[in-house]
Design an enzyme around this catalytic site. Structure first.
Site, short mmCIF file in Angstrom:
data_model
loop_
_atom_site.label_atom_id
_atom_site.label_comp_id
_atom_site.label_asym_id
_atom_site.label_seq_id
_atom_site.Cartn_x
_atom_site.Cartn_y
_atom_site.Cartn_z
N HIS A 153 -6.51 -6.97 -0.67
CA HIS A 153 -6.48 -5.57 -0.80
C HIS A 153 -5.78 -5.25 -2.26
O HIS A 153 -4.75 -5.70 -2.45
CB HIS A 153 -6.06 -4.78 0.27
CG HIS A 153 -6.75 -5.21 1.51
ND1 HIS A 153 -6.15 -6.22 2.45
CD2 HIS A 153 -7.93 -4.61 2.08
CE1 HIS A 153 -7.07 -6.23 3.42
NE2 HIS A 153 -8.01 -5.34 3.49
N ASP A 171 -5.02 -12.68 2.86
CA ASP A 171 -6.11 -12.21 3.74
C ASP A 171 -7.47 -12.38 2.95
O ASP A 171 -8.62 -12.03 3.12
CB ASP A 171 -6.12 -10.94 4.01
CG ASP A 171 -5.44 -9.91 2.92
OD1 ASP A 171 -5.26 -10.41 1.86
OD2 ASP A 171 -5.21 -8.83 3.51
N HIS A 177 0.80 -1.35 -0.12
CA HIS A 177 -0.04 -0.04 0.02
C HIS A 177 1.03 1.29 0.05
O HIS A 177 0.33 2.37 -0.28
CB HIS A 177 -0.96 -0.02 1.15
CG HIS A 177 -1.99 -0.90 1.17
ND1 HIS A 177 -2.71 -1.15 -0.04
CD2 HIS A 177 -2.42 -2.02 2.11
CE1 HIS A 177 -3.52 -2.17 0.25
NE2 HIS A 177 -3.31 -2.58 1.57
ZN LIG Z 1 -4.53 -7.14 2.67
#
Ligand SMILES: [Zn+2]
Length: 305
Positions: free
Chosen positions: A165, A244, A126
């Site tokens: 994500h 995840d 990220h």
């Molecule tokens: Zn993640």
């Protein structure tokens, strides 16, 4: 064939608050599973070395990197964004996380038919060119890719990110880099709420609805990604390996299982074997529910054996 795990005690020597999901216990759980699965006796384990400032600058604005080092106090912590708390120990760990990717690139470039897995924290995907985000201070996989291009003069580096994500930071850093092809699958709509449409030939996105199963994931990977990956003819395969999207991890709402991670390990190893002498480096990103995280990492690594 040999599989090497890079890690360092500094990546385990800090926590960033009680009950924070990005905890040292994640790594302990993976180490326990490596031991109980017997994989510990098959892989080699090596200590990572820290990245230098110049190596961090390869993927980040030097002013951002310098600001982080200036701002983090000797005691206590600061917030670099709403989710990203940093203290002196976690900043030190971030150097080892980034450094492990450089160690791993050196290893697989100098020793063909070798795969590496970086068992590290904090994660990195990220972190953007000039901003921390989502538990990530420096973008470990982007630093590894930039180092590989600089040090080994590579012209085609493939990065695959299967964390639940979106790897917004990796996209931010490489959106105009024609030597990189970045494939990212992610739950959508979901954090970090980036545009699900790609606006660059270097970026390939696979937004997935909540509830996506492993069967659907595998089908879309084969149909949408594999032909593009093969056409790219990578000289090195790098993986942002987040776990995840597992059905038991409530950080997301996807339904992958450890068998899907085994399959991903097999597919990516095959791709690396086909195009670049088996040169495959994976770096841990997310995965927060300890038991499925540990089982999934071991399955993913078994897929490469
Ligand atoms: Zn993640």
């Amino acid at each position: 064939m040999s599989l090497v795990i890079f890690s360092h005690g500094r990546c385990l020597s800090y926590d960033i608050g009680l009950d924070h999901p990005e905890a040292a216990s994640r790594i302990y759980a993976i180490q326990d599973q490596l031991l109980s699965s017997g994989l510990e006796f098959v892989v080699q384990q090596r200590d990572a070395t820290p990245a230098s400032m110049e190596q961090l600058y390869l993927a980040h604005d030097p002013a951002y990197v310098d600001h982080v080092f200036d701002a983090v106090p000797d005691t206590g912590h600061i917030w670099l964004d709403d989710d990203t708390q940093v203290n002196a120990k976690s900043l030190n760990a971030a150097l080892y996380s980034a450094g492990s990717g450089i160690n791993a690139v050196d290893l697989v470039m100098q020793q063909p038919d070798t795969q590496a897995f970086c068992l590290i924290r904090p994660p990195g995907h990220h972190a953007e060119f000039r901003a921390a985000k989502g538990f990530c201070v420096f973008n470990n996989i982007a630093i590894a890719a930039a180092y590989a291009m600089q040090q080994y003069d590579l012209g085609r580096v493939l990065i695959v990110d299967f964390d639940v994500h979106h790897g917004n930071g990796t996209e931010d850093i490489f959106q105009h880099e024609l030597r990189v092809k970045f494939f990212s699958s992610f739950q959508h709509p979901f954090y970090p709420y980036t545009d699900p449409v790609s606006h660059s030939s270097s970026i390939v996105k696979m937004p997935l609805a909540a509830g996506t199963t492993g069967a659907l994931y595998q089908r879309r990977f084969n149909e949408e990604w594999l032909p593009l990956m093969q056409a790219f003819q990578p000289e090195l395969v790098l993986v942002s390996a987040g776990f995840d999207a597992h059905i038991e991890d409530d950080m997301g709402q996807m339904k992958l299982t450890e068998l899907d991670y085994l399959w991903l390990g097999q597919q990516l190893k095959q791709l690396a074997d086909q195009f670049c002498g088996g040169r495959l480096v994976s770096m841990l990103e997310g995965g927060y529910e300890h038991s499925p995280l540990a089982r999934s990492v071991v399955s993913y690594l078994k897929g490469q054996l």
